[in-house]
Design an enzyme around this catalytic site. Structure first.
Site, short mmCIF file in Angstrom:
data_model
loop_
_atom_site.label_atom_id
_atom_site.label_comp_id
_atom_site.label_asym_id
_atom_site.label_seq_id
_atom_site.Cartn_x
_atom_site.Cartn_y
_atom_site.Cartn_z
CD1 TRP A 187 -3.11 1.28 0.78
CD2 TRP A 187 -1.59 2.44 1.95
NE1 TRP A 187 -3.64 2.52 1.05
CE2 TRP A 187 -2.74 3.25 1.77
CE3 TRP A 187 -0.51 2.96 2.67
CZ2 TRP A 187 -2.83 4.54 2.27
CZ3 TRP A 187 -0.60 4.25 3.17
CH2 TRP A 187 -1.75 5.03 2.98
CG HIS A 188 3.12 2.58 3.35
ND1 HIS A 188 2.49 1.64 4.13
CD2 HIS A 188 3.01 3.76 4.02
CE1 HIS A 188 2.01 2.22 5.22
NE2 HIS A 188 2.32 3.51 5.18
N GLY A 189 3.88 1.85 -1.26
CA GLY A 189 4.65 2.23 -2.42
C GLY A 189 4.90 1.09 -3.38
CG PHE B 247 3.28 6.82 0.46
CD1 PHE B 247 4.19 6.29 -0.42
CD2 PHE B 247 3.74 7.41 1.62
CE1 PHE B 247 5.55 6.32 -0.15
CE2 PHE B 247 5.10 7.45 1.90
CZ PHE B 247 6.00 6.91 1.02
#
Length: 389
Positions: A245-247, A389
């Site tokens: 999800w973050h990157g 993000f």
């Protein structure tokens, strides 16, 4: 299912397609020995796509479960999804949290007052603390090859403080703006760096994301109700997804699995041991784990992250005369790092618990806001970290 698939395909296309394509290209090139490319153009990442995609998914799931009444007005639904105070970097707001206020919203002078104060605090966090810590972190992470271990820790700690004040500052601003307009958003941070375990850290850090994964992924997968083996598997899945999800890069996946490993060993029994030892040991353990984890988060790739961590533990204390770092080690940085370390603990709550005359309090907020505006005018471009993000 159709709605969820479309939401996820939208997220995959804009955020992960280039990453998936480059990974496959690399694998084919290595195995075949010939350069291979899909020839895909670079896809621009829409601002805040992960946040509003998760909000849409939570709405669809809650309607399916019968937990909220469907919104029939497209403009009110759009207001929920694209509400500008929190659109770029959260917090993730569920429809059930704001549906009543969307339908029948009211504002009061007290709410506006609290909102303005909250906004000013978040603004000052970003302008002063996050920016000062970010300058030092950029200077150290920009050093090539082998360098001083003390500088490696200095850069890692600076980034640890930067990402907290950058993200919590934005959340404060979003919560404050929401209050001004009559919306109550849930808290997104609760002093995560005072945690004495990684489990506690994730109860305090990015609360809206961790609770989203808990309610919409972990519990539907069975949570801890289907035995230990299934619980551990569910934890790994959650933290794999948290990293993704973050990157769209391998270092974020490693970062997620890294935290998942420590959640695993704490569930396995290490967490019980932490409760028996003095709490300071738990605090030190948690901080070291989190600081090392942030190196993966900050580095441009896994190789750079591993090399950086090697520098942290190489015990090399030679060559302190590194100009990019020395230039940043000034009195301004020392003042900012002391303030940053102090206010990463619940000091602000204690200050607010004191009886301060309103005239002095209002004057303090106005002065802080004025100084922040003046200081911001002299800063170079320094966007919020979590926008990407």
């Amino acid at each position: 299912m159709i709605a969820l698939v479309l939401d996820l395909l939208n997220l995959v296309f804009f955020k992960y397609l280039n990453f998936l394509a480059s990974s496959i290209e690399g694998m084919i090139t290595k195995t075949s020995g010939n350069e291979f490319s899909f020839g895909l153009p670079s896809i621009a990442l829409p601002i805040g796509i992960s946040f509003f995609t998760f909000q849409i998914m939570s709405y669809v799931i809650d309607v399916y479960r019968g937990q909220v009444i469907p919104q029939k007005n497209i403009f009110r639904f759009a207001l929920y999804v694209m509400m500008f105070p929190r659109m770029m970097a959260g917090p993730i707001v569920r429809y059930s949290d704001v549906n009543i206020e969307i339908e029948n919203r009211s504002t009061t002078l007290e709410m506006a007052e609290e909102g303005v104060k909250r906004f000013i605090i978040g603004f000052a966090k970003k302008v002063f603390l996050a920016s000062a810590m970010g300058e030092m972190a950029d200077a150290v992470f920009g050093l090539p090859g082998i360098f001083n271990s003390a500088y490696a820790w200095l850069g890692a700690v600076s980034y640890t403080l930067q990402i907290y004040y950058d993200f919590s500052g934005y959340s404060d601003m979003a919560i404050g703006l929401g209050l001004i307009f009559g919306f109550h958003f849930n808290e997104n941070f609760n002093y995560p760096y005072i945690s004495s375990s990684i489990q506690e850290f994730w109860r305090r850090w990015h609360i809206s994301l961790s609770t989203w994964f808990r309610d919409y992924v972990y519990i539907p997968l069975g949570g801890n109700r289907k035995g230990k083996a299934r619980t551990y598997l569910n934890l790994w899945v959650i933290f794999l997804l948290t990293g993704i999800w973050h990157g769209s890069a391998w270092q974020f996946i490693i970062w997620g699995l890294y935290h998942g490993f420590f959640m695993f060993i704490e569930r396995l029994g290490f967490g019980k041991l932490l409760k028996k030892v003095p709490c300071v040991i738990g605090h030190v353990y948690s901080l070291i784990v989190v600081i090392i984890g942030w190196v993966f988060f900050r580095a441009d790739n896994i190789g750079i992250a591993i090399n950086y961590i090697k520098n942290m533990f190489s015990f090399n204390f030679e060559n302190f005369a590194v100009e990019p770092v020395i230039l940043k080690l000034n009195s301004w940085y020392y003042v900012m790092v002391i303030i940053a370390l102090t206010f990463s603990c619940p000091v602000y709550k204690k200050i607010m618990g004191c009886r301060i005359p309103k005239v002095i309090a209002y004057g303090g907020y106005l002065i802080l806001f004025g100084i922040s505006i003046i200081y911001l005018a002299g800063l170079s471009y320094n966007p919020f970290i979590y926008v990407k993000f």
